[in-house]
Design a protein around this motif. Structure first.
Motif, PDB file in Angstrom:
ATOM      1  N   GLY D  14       0.823  -1.215   0.000  1.00 12.43           N
ATOM      2  CA  GLY D  14       0.000   0.000   0.000  1.00 12.43           C
ATOM      3  C   GLY D  14       0.852   1.257   0.000  1.00 12.43           C
ATOM      4  N   LEU D  15       0.256   2.345   0.482  1.00 11.76           N
ATOM      5  CA  LEU D  15       0.949   3.633   0.481  1.00 11.76           C
ATOM      6  C   LEU D  15       2.259   3.600   1.254  1.00 11.76           C
ATOM      7  CD1 LEU D  15      -2.058   6.073   0.985  1.00 11.76           C
ATOM      8  CD2 LEU D  15      -0.586   5.869  -1.028  1.00 11.76           C
ATOM      9  N   MET D  16       2.306   2.787   2.290  1.00  6.67           N
ATOM     10  CA  MET D  16       3.527   2.684   3.093  1.00  6.67           C
ATOM     11  C   MET D  16       4.381   1.496   2.622  1.00  6.67           C
ATOM     12  SD  MET D  16       3.593   5.150   5.336  1.00  6.67           S
ATOM     13  CE  MET D  16       4.674   4.640   6.698  1.00  6.67           C
ATOM     14  N   GLY D  17       3.748   0.343   2.459  1.00  7.72           N
ATOM     15  CA  GLY D  17       4.481  -0.875   2.156  1.00  7.72           C
ATOM     16  C   GLY D  17       5.243  -0.802   0.840  1.00  7.72           C
ATOM     17  N   LEU D  18       4.632  -0.234  -0.171  1.00  2.97           N
ATOM     18  CA  LEU D  18       5.266  -0.174  -1.489  1.00  2.97           C
ATOM     19  C   LEU D  18       6.627   0.519  -1.448  1.00  2.97           C
ATOM     20  CD1 LEU D  18       4.865  -0.846  -4.531  1.00  2.97           C
ATOM     21  CD2 LEU D  18       3.844   1.416  -4.772  1.00  2.97           C
ATOM     22  N   PRO D  19       6.720   1.747  -0.971  1.00  2.00           N
ATOM     23  CA  PRO D  19       8.039   2.388  -0.958  1.00  2.00           C
ATOM     24  C   PRO D  19       9.030   1.703  -0.026  1.00  2.00           C
ATOM     25  CG  PRO D  19       6.382   3.776   0.130  1.00  2.00           C
ATOM     26  CD  PRO D  19       5.652   2.669  -0.552  1.00  2.00           C
ATOM     27  N   MET D  20       8.544   1.101   1.047  1.00  2.00           N
ATOM     28  CA  MET D  20       9.453   0.400   1.951  1.00  2.00           C
ATOM     29  C   MET D  20      10.058  -0.821   1.254  1.00  2.00           C
ATOM     30  SD  MET D  20       7.086   0.727   5.386  1.00  2.00           S
ATOM     31  CE  MET D  20       8.136  -0.194   6.515  1.00  2.00           C
ATOM     32  N   ALA D  21       9.204  -1.584   0.560  1.00  2.00           N
ATOM     33  CA  ALA D  21       9.691  -2.772  -0.144  1.00  2.00           C
ATOM     34  C   ALA D  21      10.670  -2.365  -1.255  1.00  2.00           C
ATOM     35  CB  ALA D  21       8.505  -3.549  -0.723  1.00  2.00           C
ATOM     36  N   LEU D  22      10.379  -1.257  -1.919  1.00  2.00           N
ATOM     37  CA  LEU D  22      11.282  -0.772  -2.964  1.00  2.00           C
ATOM     38  C   LEU D  22      12.665  -0.458  -2.403  1.00  2.00           C
ATOM     39  CD1 LEU D  22       9.026   1.508  -5.226  1.00  2.00           C
ATOM     40  CD2 LEU D  22      10.369  -0.491  -5.953  1.00  2.00           C
ATOM     41  N   ASN D  23      12.687   0.100  -1.201  1.00  2.00           N
ATOM     42  CA  ASN D  23      13.989   0.414  -0.593  1.00  2.00           C
ATOM     43  C   ASN D  23      14.812  -0.847  -0.343  1.00  2.00           C
ATOM     44  OD1 ASN D  23      13.800   3.180  -0.623  1.00  2.00           O
ATOM     45  ND2 ASN D  23      12.789   3.300   1.391  1.00  2.00           N
ATOM     46  N   LEU D  24      14.134  -1.943   0.000  1.00  2.00           N
ATOM     47  CA  LEU D  24      14.863  -3.206   0.207  1.00  2.00           C
ATOM     48  C   LEU D  24      15.373  -3.748  -1.130  1.00  2.00           C
ATOM     49  CD1 LEU D  24      12.476  -4.917   2.813  1.00  2.00           C
ATOM     50  CD2 LEU D  24      14.667  -3.755   3.258  1.00  2.00           C
ATOM     51  N   ASN D  35       0.311  -9.083  -1.954  1.00  2.00           N
ATOM     52  CA  ASN D  35      -0.645  -8.056  -1.534  1.00  2.00           C
ATOM     53  C   ASN D  35      -2.039  -8.581  -1.857  1.00  2.00           C
ATOM     54  OD1 ASN D  35      -0.915  -5.188  -0.535  1.00  2.00           O
ATOM     55  ND2 ASN D  35      -2.172  -5.061  -2.392  1.00  2.00           N
ATOM     56  N   ARG D  36      -3.025  -8.229  -1.018  1.00  2.00           N
ATOM     57  CA  ARG D  36      -4.391  -8.732  -1.230  1.00  2.00           C
ATOM     58  C   ARG D  36      -4.867  -8.370  -2.635  1.00  2.00           C
ATOM     59  NH1 ARG D  36      -9.232  -6.851   2.626  1.00  2.00           N
ATOM     60  NH2 ARG D  36      -8.606  -4.947   1.564  1.00  2.00           N
ATOM     61  N   ASP D  37      -4.686  -7.102  -2.998  1.00  2.00           N
ATOM     62  CA  ASP D  37      -4.950  -6.696  -4.387  1.00  2.00           C
ATOM     63  C   ASP D  37      -3.627  -6.838  -5.131  1.00  2.00           C
ATOM     64  OD1 ASP D  37      -5.281  -5.438  -6.773  1.00  2.00           O
ATOM     65  OD2 ASP D  37      -5.934  -3.506  -5.952  1.00  2.00           O
ATOM     66  N   GLY D  38      -3.497  -7.956  -5.843  1.00  2.00           N
ATOM     67  CA  GLY D  38      -2.213  -8.319  -6.461  1.00  2.00           C
ATOM     68  C   GLY D  38      -1.683  -7.274  -7.424  1.00  2.00           C
ATOM     69  N   ALA D  39      -2.572  -6.524  -8.046  1.00  2.00           N
ATOM     70  CA  ALA D  39      -2.146  -5.547  -9.061  1.00  2.00           C
ATOM     71  C   ALA D  39      -1.189  -4.504  -8.479  1.00  2.00           C
ATOM     72  CB  ALA D  39      -3.380  -4.850  -9.645  1.00  2.00           C
ATOM     73  N   LYS D  40      -1.352  -4.243  -7.181  1.00  2.00           N
ATOM     74  CA  LYS D  40      -0.506  -3.214  -6.564  1.00  2.00           C
ATOM     75  C   LYS D  40       0.963  -3.645  -6.462  1.00  2.00           C
ATOM     76  CE  LYS D  40      -3.959  -0.570  -4.107  1.00  2.00           C
ATOM     77  NZ  LYS D  40      -4.504  -0.145  -2.804  1.00  2.00           N
ATOM     78  N   CYS D  41       1.234  -4.935  -6.714  1.00  2.00           N
ATOM     79  CA  CYS D  41       2.619  -5.406  -6.624  1.00  2.00           C
ATOM     80  C   CYS D  41       3.424  -5.098  -7.882  1.00  2.00           C
ATOM     81  CB  CYS D  41       2.659  -6.921  -6.367  1.00  2.00           C
ATOM     82  SG  CYS D  41       2.083  -7.378  -4.714  1.00  2.00           S
ATOM     83  N   ALA D  42       2.752  -4.615  -8.936  1.00  2.00           N
ATOM     84  CA  ALA D  42       3.420  -4.422 -10.230  1.00  2.00           C
ATOM     85  C   ALA D  42       4.729  -3.635 -10.130  1.00  2.00           C
ATOM     86  CB  ALA D  42       2.443  -3.750 -11.211  1.00  2.00           C
ATOM     87  N   PRO D  43       4.756  -2.497  -9.424  1.00  2.00           N
ATOM     88  CA  PRO D  43       6.022  -1.752  -9.362  1.00  2.00           C
ATOM     89  C   PRO D  43       7.140  -2.558  -8.697  1.00  2.00           C
ATOM     90  CG  PRO D  43       4.174  -0.400  -8.588  1.00  2.00           C
ATOM     91  CD  PRO D  43       3.653  -1.790  -8.743  1.00  2.00           C
ATOM     92  N   LEU D  44       6.758  -3.438  -7.779  1.00  2.00           N
ATOM     93  CA  LEU D  44       7.770  -4.240  -7.100  1.00  2.00           C
ATOM     94  C   LEU D  44       8.307  -5.312  -8.038  1.00  2.00           C
ATOM     95  CD1 LEU D  44       6.039  -4.584  -3.603  1.00  2.00           C
ATOM     96  CD2 LEU D  44       7.934  -3.072  -4.251  1.00  2.00           C
TER      97      LEU D  44
END
Lengths: 309, 309, 309, 309
Positions: D14-24, D35-44
């Motif tokens: 989400g709004l927090m998880g996405l940028p945090m995962a990107l940093n890793l 992610n529950r809504d799988g589409a949100k994982c696309a940037p990752l």
């Protein structure tokens, strides 16, 4: 109610239950009684009651059973234990829960009683031992309205006033609103009395003026006298219970989005008193928390009204 | 007091002064009267009073003069104007200031009266027009104690209770403490009533329960009824005066280092009500400030008790 | 401002005034100084200042005179005494009052200065001795706007920021709003820190977390450290002054009908601390008032952060 | 941590998880995500992550799994659903719960993870999306201390500061204390800003003065700006969440007998705002609740700072 008096039951023979049960006996009703500490039933047996060994036996023998216990835990135990009330209720029987309990506990008991086909009334009271003895309690009821009307004569033996307030939970909530006002009034009273004394005015005169005007509430005379006699250590209504009721009221305000600024301020004062070790004292001990810390005797009752130190 | 009734004076023939002066006339006392708007003296003249043109003429004619005026400004004007009270007082005369004034104003007047060799009593009252008519006010006095005892019969005509509290200023301070408690009680009451209604309980039942128990203060029934009848727009005690008294109490607490958390919280609620334009409404209009803003009718009296909107 | 540096004056050589005057001297301005206790001017004389015997002589010698005194009483005395400021000001001269004073005092001085044909600026500051030494005060000004622009270079020597806020009184009012927020923040901080420690959490960690996030205000680290070092007895900003500012803010809210529930609650906490004898301690001593009374060491600094007692 | 980078997992984009995962990911760690809504994982996935179908598959693939979800309900669902985290953890694995949850939920999850032989850390953060993107969160941790030290490098990628606070529950409690202070500060700030504007002073100048002194907290500038731009309708931190945290803090004070008068007063103000329909607005909308009701535009953002209306 037929001309022959119905069989009644009473569960609980403590400070409140004992005089209430006696009032029913004196009116000529046949009464079956139980108390966890059976010895406390002696005055009731002496007055003609039949003592039994379990709550189940009370409801089995009685058409209408009253209970008056210390707290929600006791009320639940009496209902749901193996030889408890729920095992004995059924069609044609009624259960009247007069203990001071929260709405959740009231609903839990009420649903179980009604599921067995019996009638249920929650019926918390305002007033303490003297009012119980004199049959002058105020009884707030909620639940089966037919039952409320059916037992009107019995409620009139126990209290000077009884009201029907709606579905189960309404009586507990109403009692919370009453106690919340009590807590706010007492906090404002203690603040005013502290200002009176610190300004060098006479606390006793303050009480007399209150008694003669629009603010004349019996509680001010009773608690003012307790403070004057330095007698707040012996509780009529323990301070920690007052704080608990204020906490529950603030939380109910949270649920309904009702801002309660004065009640919340009072709640924090009582918390302060608890923090100072006054939990078991009478609610009037709040007065002591408002005094200057550096007074000789701070934290102990001031002993007497009078001019400023 | 000799058997022949002494000449009395009365300054002020408003909502309070008129019935008070009538009570003195009816008891057979010869009375000289003055009011800024002279027309208001007509009922007193009809009852046998002699009307004069200045406060000075009142005190010149009377052994004991009472005054009952709207506020400190009026009390000061009547005393210190060119044909005012101070010009006429002297040895053998007494001045009883019954207007609700602050301790500073009381001292200012008292010192000037006493400097002229006359006796002085500040004597603010609890109660409003009905109590003034019935002679059932509560009268708090301070100043010359001999005068207090000398005019006991007169005070007994005006009020059901009178007390002597000490040096000038003590009576004003005591009245402030009483009104401070009134403000705190009413705020707690409005919060409780709001919670009761928002939780879907019956406001009228709440009032009945209060009336039957330890919290039974006449003010709850009077103000609760005013709220129920949607009649808070017509003031008995204007909200802005209640807020002023709370402000003065908080400041007195500042002087004496007495923390007044509940009173201060109540003060801010009444300020909120003033901010909402309810200054001239009855103090019971505080109830409206606690309702949800988005209610239809918010800011106007709710009209009736009842289940949750 | 012409290339030749104008003659300046400075009245007051206390904890704040001394370093401020030194900053003007170091920038090369010719400076005439006065202090009630003349000995305190020694460091200024050593740095090149000319010391005189009365405030009148300062303004007589200077084009622009600053004053930095302890309180309104001192500010008034310096202006209105026989050899005071008002006797010496006139056309072509300017007076900048930097003492922390109330709006009424500011207006009194300002009107008198302007009536003599001189310019006036009230200029209270935020910051204490370290900021005064470093020339990093925040200077709020109100009064003659032309003067504000004319002395911009001088204000920049004394503070890192200066603002013009409008008519005389505006700067004092703004300072009151700033201090009111300070009082509320510190009360909320002391409550949070008390909860942290009572819940067995680490107070030092709490400070570190604050320092790293959106709540990072320098005051939390400074006062948190003072509490940790058990050093609240030595005041930077005395608690009684904080309570006075909160009282004035609540009263300003009364004037404007702005309800200030949180500020009023904070005010009562500081009053409680005063009642407990902490008036002269640092405002951070509020923390101690929130601790349990029955703790060993209650009323004395707790000494150290740490796990629950 | 061995030189080869360990397999990591991340639950929540989400709004927090996405940028945090990107940093890793950017630091070169192999990452499995869900992610529950799988589409949100696309940037990752675009950045090199491997997306799987269940939380169970994440923990199966990873040595250390982080989760960052919306609320306690989501955190519980991800753990205890049939293909949830608990099914996949075991010896040699670690689970780091970074969602903002209450201590009870933290304990529930922690006990279940540890019962499976895995390590657990609760790790709520201070900061919002910008801080998450910049890797500048403040991370409060509690649970297995060895795990805290083991993943220090990873925490340093996500936040500018991380602390270990003790047993599970300590981090949630600390975050509550921080948010409680935030609520009190913002309430005091809104009161001060309201007083400033009502007194005819300049709100923008008030913000500038705060920014330059000891009260300079970033939140004042951010929220002051939001109020100035009339932008409180779009929430960064919803007002109802602020009120919830204050309620929880007051209740924690109840448990520990810590009186929290200022926090309780703030809680009632936020309740008032909720009552007025501002639950979903930003917490800065509290400012609107303090304005006069009869203002044109009351209940809507005021639009701009400025002189008194």
């Amino acid at each position: 109610m037929n001309t022959e008096k119905p069989q009644l039951g009473f569960i609980g023979a403590g400070l409140m239950g004992l005089p209430m049960a006696l009032n029913l006996l004196r009116a000529g009703y046949p009464l079956t009684v139980w108390n966890r500490d059976g010895a406390k039933c002696a005055p009731l047996v002496a007055a003609g009651a039949r003592q039994v060994a379990t709550p189940l036996e009370v409801v089995a023998a009685a058409e209408v059973t009253f209970s008056m216990l210390a707290d929600p835990a006791a009320a639940l135990a009496v209902c749901f234990s193996p030889h408890g009330v729920i095992q004995g209720v059924g069609p044609g029987k009624a259960y009247v829960e007069m203990s001071t309990i929260d709405p959740e506990t009231a609903c839990k008991i009420g649903i179980s009683v009604q599921a067995r086909g019996a009638l249920f009334l929650e019926a918390p009271v305002s007033g303490s031992t003297p009012q119980a003895q004199a049959g002058e309690l105020v009884i707030m009821t909620a639940g089966d309205e037919a039952l409320y009307h059916q037992i009107g004569d019995l409620l009139a033996l126990l209290g000077k006033k009884h009201l029907y307030l709606g579905e189960v939970g309404a009586a507990s909530s109403m009692k919370l609103a009453v106690n919340m006002l009590m807590g706010g009034m007492m906090a404002a009273f203690c603040e005013a009395l502290t200002l009176v004394q610190t300004a060098g005015l006479d606390g006793q005169a303050f009480l007399e003026i209150l008694a003669a005007g629009a603010l004349a509430a019996p509680i001010f005379q009773a608690k003012g006298d307790k403070i004057r006699r330095a007698d707040t250590a012996t509780p009529q209504f323990p301070l920690k219970h007052m704080q608990k009721d204020l906490r529950l009221a603030v939380q109910l305000g949270d649920v309904h989005h009702v801002p309660l600024a004065v009640t919340a301020a009072a709640n924090e004062l009582y918390k302060r008193a608890c923090q100072c070790g006054l939990e078991e004292a009478d609610m009037a001990a709040l007065f002591e928390t408002l005094q200057a810390r550096s007074l000789p005797g701070w934290g102990k009752p001031l002993g007497a009204f009078g001019k400023k130190r």
